[in-house]
Design a protein around this motif. Structure first.
Motif, PDB file in Angstrom:
ATOM      1  N   ASP A 146       0.818  -1.210   0.000  1.00  0.00           N
ATOM      2  CA  ASP A 146       0.000   0.000   0.000  1.00  0.00           C
ATOM      3  C   ASP A 146       0.854   1.263   0.000  1.00  0.00           C
ATOM      4  OD1 ASP A 146      -2.261  -1.515  -0.034  1.00  0.00           O
ATOM      5  OD2 ASP A 146      -2.622  -1.382   2.129  1.00  0.00           O
ATOM      6  N   GLU A 147       1.980   1.231   0.711  1.00  0.00           N
ATOM      7  CA  GLU A 147       2.801   2.433   0.854  1.00  0.00           C
ATOM      8  C   GLU A 147       3.742   2.677  -0.321  1.00  0.00           C
ATOM      9  OE1 GLU A 147       2.842   4.848   3.240  1.00  0.00           O
ATOM     10  OE2 GLU A 147       1.017   3.899   3.987  1.00  0.00           O
ATOM     11  N   PHE A 148       4.355   1.620  -0.855  1.00  0.00           N
ATOM     12  CA  PHE A 148       5.469   1.803  -1.776  1.00  0.00           C
ATOM     13  C   PHE A 148       5.193   1.431  -3.223  1.00  0.00           C
ATOM     14  CE2 PHE A 148       7.378   1.084   2.436  1.00  0.00           C
ATOM     15  CZ  PHE A 148       7.977   2.323   2.593  1.00  0.00           C
ATOM     16  N   VAL A 149       4.120   0.707  -3.501  1.00  0.00           N
ATOM     17  CA  VAL A 149       3.823   0.318  -4.874  1.00  0.00           C
ATOM     18  C   VAL A 149       2.916   1.371  -5.495  1.00  0.00           C
ATOM     19  CG1 VAL A 149       2.759  -1.435  -6.331  1.00  0.00           C
ATOM     20  CG2 VAL A 149       4.090  -2.122  -4.348  1.00  0.00           C
ATOM     21  N   ASP A 150       3.330   1.889  -6.657  1.00  0.00           N
ATOM     22  CA  ASP A 150       2.531   2.901  -7.344  1.00  0.00           C
ATOM     23  C   ASP A 150       1.270   2.271  -7.907  1.00  0.00           C
ATOM     24  OD1 ASP A 150       4.478   4.763  -6.835  1.00  0.00           O
ATOM     25  OD2 ASP A 150       5.495   4.459  -8.750  1.00  0.00           O
ATOM     26  N   ARG A 151       0.156   2.946  -7.709  1.00  0.00           N
ATOM     27  CA  ARG A 151      -1.114   2.467  -8.245  1.00  0.00           C
ATOM     28  C   ARG A 151      -1.459   3.255  -9.495  1.00  0.00           C
ATOM     29  NH1 ARG A 151      -4.185  -0.727  -4.794  1.00  0.00           N
ATOM     30  NH2 ARG A 151      -3.406  -0.788  -2.679  1.00  0.00           N
ATOM     31  N   LYS A 152      -1.959   2.540 -10.493  1.00  0.00           N
ATOM     32  CA  LYS A 152      -2.399   3.188 -11.722  1.00  0.00           C
ATOM     33  C   LYS A 152      -3.919   3.282 -11.695  1.00  0.00           C
ATOM     34  CE  LYS A 152       1.360   1.539 -14.572  1.00  0.00           C
ATOM     35  NZ  LYS A 152       1.739   0.859 -15.792  1.00  0.00           N
ATOM     36  N   ASP A 153      -4.441   4.311 -12.321  1.00  0.00           N
ATOM     37  CA  ASP A 153      -5.889   4.446 -12.427  1.00  0.00           C
ATOM     38  C   ASP A 153      -6.348   3.681 -13.658  1.00  0.00           C
ATOM     39  OD1 ASP A 153      -6.044   6.027 -10.183  1.00  0.00           O
ATOM     40  OD2 ASP A 153      -5.704   7.872 -11.308  1.00  0.00           O
ATOM     41  N   LEU A 154      -6.707   2.419 -13.451  1.00  0.00           N
ATOM     42  CA  LEU A 154      -7.151   1.563 -14.541  1.00  0.00           C
ATOM     43  C   LEU A 154      -8.652   1.354 -14.420  1.00  0.00           C
ATOM     44  CD1 LEU A 154      -4.316  -1.111 -14.443  1.00  0.00           C
ATOM     45  CD2 LEU A 154      -4.501   0.853 -15.947  1.00  0.00           C
ATOM     46  N   PRO A 155      -9.351   1.184 -15.539  1.00  0.00           N
ATOM     47  CA  PRO A 155     -10.803   0.984 -15.472  1.00  0.00           C
ATOM     48  C   PRO A 155     -11.148  -0.373 -14.868  1.00  0.00           C
ATOM     49  CG  PRO A 155     -10.023   0.688 -17.712  1.00  0.00           C
ATOM     50  CD  PRO A 155      -8.851   1.182 -16.916  1.00  0.00           C
ATOM     51  N   GLU A 156     -12.355  -0.473 -14.335  1.00  0.00           N
ATOM     52  CA  GLU A 156     -12.837  -1.734 -13.776  1.00  0.00           C
ATOM     53  C   GLU A 156     -13.306  -2.636 -14.914  1.00  0.00           C
ATOM     54  OE1 GLU A 156     -13.040  -3.069 -10.673  1.00  0.00           O
ATOM     55  OE2 GLU A 156     -11.758  -1.403 -10.065  1.00  0.00           O
ATOM     56  N   PHE A 157     -12.809  -3.871 -14.939  1.00  0.00           N
ATOM     57  CA  PHE A 157     -13.235  -4.848 -15.931  1.00  0.00           C
ATOM     58  C   PHE A 157     -13.291  -6.200 -15.257  1.00  0.00           C
ATOM     59  CE2 PHE A 157      -8.665  -4.382 -16.181  1.00  0.00           C
ATOM     60  CZ  PHE A 157      -8.205  -5.682 -16.164  1.00  0.00           C
ATOM     61  N   SER A 158     -13.968  -7.150 -15.908  1.00  0.00           N
ATOM     62  CA  SER A 158     -14.115  -8.482 -15.332  1.00  0.00           C
ATOM     63  C   SER A 158     -14.067  -9.511 -16.449  1.00  0.00           C
ATOM     64  CB  SER A 158     -15.427  -8.575 -14.554  1.00  0.00           C
ATOM     65  OG  SER A 158     -16.508  -8.327 -15.417  1.00  0.00           O
ATOM     66  N   ALA A 159     -14.226 -10.778 -16.097  1.00  0.00           N
ATOM     67  CA  ALA A 159     -14.182 -11.855 -17.079  1.00  0.00           C
ATOM     68  C   ALA A 159     -15.308 -11.679 -18.090  1.00  0.00           C
ATOM     69  CB  ALA A 159     -14.310 -13.203 -16.389  1.00  0.00           C
ATOM     70  N   GLY A 160     -14.997 -11.904 -19.358  1.00  0.00           N
ATOM     71  CA  GLY A 160     -15.972 -11.762 -20.427  1.00  0.00           C
ATOM     72  C   GLY A 160     -15.886 -10.439 -21.155  1.00  0.00           C
ATOM     73  N   ASP A 161     -15.197  -9.455 -20.583  1.00  0.00           N
ATOM     74  CA  ASP A 161     -15.051  -8.156 -21.236  1.00  0.00           C
ATOM     75  C   ASP A 161     -13.982  -8.236 -22.320  1.00  0.00           C
ATOM     76  OD1 ASP A 161     -16.840  -7.307 -19.365  1.00  0.00           O
ATOM     77  OD2 ASP A 161     -15.417  -6.106 -18.219  1.00  0.00           O
ATOM     78  N   THR A 162     -14.198  -7.516 -23.409  1.00  0.00           N
ATOM     79  CA  THR A 162     -13.187  -7.392 -24.448  1.00  0.00           C
ATOM     80  C   THR A 162     -12.433  -6.097 -24.196  1.00  0.00           C
ATOM     81  OG1 THR A 162     -14.597  -8.554 -26.015  1.00  0.00           O
ATOM     82  CG2 THR A 162     -12.775  -7.287 -26.931  1.00  0.00           C
ATOM     83  N   ILE A 163     -11.117  -6.208 -23.979  1.00  0.00           N
ATOM     84  CA  ILE A 163     -10.314  -5.030 -23.657  1.00  0.00           C
ATOM     85  C   ILE A 163      -9.097  -4.958 -24.570  1.00  0.00           C
ATOM     86  CG2 ILE A 163     -11.046  -5.032 -21.243  1.00  0.00           C
ATOM     87  CD1 ILE A 163      -8.304  -6.103 -20.490  1.00  0.00           C
ATOM     88  N   THR A 164      -8.517  -3.764 -24.648  1.00  0.00           N
ATOM     89  CA  THR A 164      -7.267  -3.542 -25.364  1.00  0.00           C
ATOM     90  C   THR A 164      -6.252  -3.015 -24.367  1.00  0.00           C
ATOM     91  OG1 THR A 164      -8.512  -2.961 -27.346  1.00  0.00           O
ATOM     92  CG2 THR A 164      -6.178  -2.385 -27.317  1.00  0.00           C
ATOM     93  N   VAL A 165      -5.107  -3.701 -24.263  1.00  0.00           N
ATOM     94  CA  VAL A 165      -4.036  -3.298 -23.360  1.00  0.00           C
ATOM     95  C   VAL A 165      -2.906  -2.717 -24.205  1.00  0.00           C
ATOM     96  CG1 VAL A 165      -2.369  -4.068 -21.636  1.00  0.00           C
ATOM     97  CG2 VAL A 165      -4.624  -5.106 -21.726  1.00  0.00           C
ATOM     98  N   TYR A 166      -2.550  -1.462 -23.948  1.00  0.00           N
ATOM     99  CA  TYR A 166      -1.423  -0.821 -24.618  1.00  0.00           C
ATOM    100  C   TYR A 166      -0.225  -0.909 -23.681  1.00  0.00           C
ATOM    101  CZ  TYR A 166      -4.854   1.145 -27.801  1.00  0.00           C
ATOM    102  OH  TYR A 166      -5.851   1.293 -28.732  1.00  0.00           O
ATOM    103  N   TYR A 167       0.870  -1.518 -24.164  1.00  0.00           N
ATOM    104  CA  TYR A 167       2.049  -1.667 -23.325  1.00  0.00           C
ATOM    105  C   TYR A 167       3.303  -1.343 -24.126  1.00  0.00           C
ATOM    106  CZ  TYR A 167       2.219  -6.298 -25.500  1.00  0.00           C
ATOM    107  OH  TYR A 167       2.251  -7.332 -26.398  1.00  0.00           O
TER     108      TYR A 167
END
Length: 117
Positions: free
Chosen positions: A10-31
Motif C-alpha cells: 500500500d505504501e510503496f507500490v505505485d497504483r495506476k488508475d485503470l478501469p474496472e473490468f471483469s471476465a468476459g469483457d473485451t479489452i485492449t491493453v497498450y504496453y
C-alpha cells in the motif's frame, strides 16, 4: 506477516488508475516494448479469461485468436510497461473464470454484450 506485506504494498507500490473490468469483457491493453535503445507501444486486444490475486499482486489473462491459433497473455495489474487499458465491450458471463472459452471456435466463441443501465 501478511499485514506487513499489505502495508508495504500500500505504501510503496505505485497504483495506476485503470478501469474496472471483469471476465468476459473485451479489452485492449497498450504496453511498452523496449528493443535495444528504442521503445515502442504495442497493443493486445482480446477477451478477459480471468482475474486472480488481490492488491498489487493481481493479474489478469487475456485470450485472442490470431488466425486459427489462440494466444493467451498474462499481465500483472501493476506492470510498469502498461500505458493504458481500454474497454471495448462489456461481456455478460455467469462465471468469474471462463476457461470453457478455450474450447469454443467460430460463432460459438461469441459472448453476449451486457445490457448497460
Amino acid at each position: 506477516m501478511e499485514s506487513l506485506v499489505k502495508y508495504v504494498q500500500d505504501e510503496f507500490v505505485d497504483r495506476k488508475d485503470l478501469p474496472e473490468f471483469s471476465a468476459g469483457d473485451t479489452i485492449t491493453v497498450y504496453y511498452e516494448i523496449k528493443e535495444g535503445q528504442k521503445t515502442r507501444t504495442q497493443f493486445f486486444r482480446g477477451v478477459v479469461i480471468q482475474k486472480r490475486g488481490t492488491g498489487s499482486s493481481q493479474t489478469f489473462t487475456i485470450r485472442k485468436m490470431s488466425g486459427t491459433v489462440g494466444v493467451e497473455r498474462i499481465f500483472p495489474i501493476n506492470l510498469p510497461a502498461i500505458q493504458k487499458i481500454e474497454i471495448n465491450k462489456k461481456g455478460s458471463v455467469r462465471r468469474a473464470r471462463i476457461f470453457y472459452f478455450r474450447g469454443l471456435t467460430g460463432k460459438k466463441a461469441r459472448i453476449k454484450e451486457a445490457i448497460r443501465k
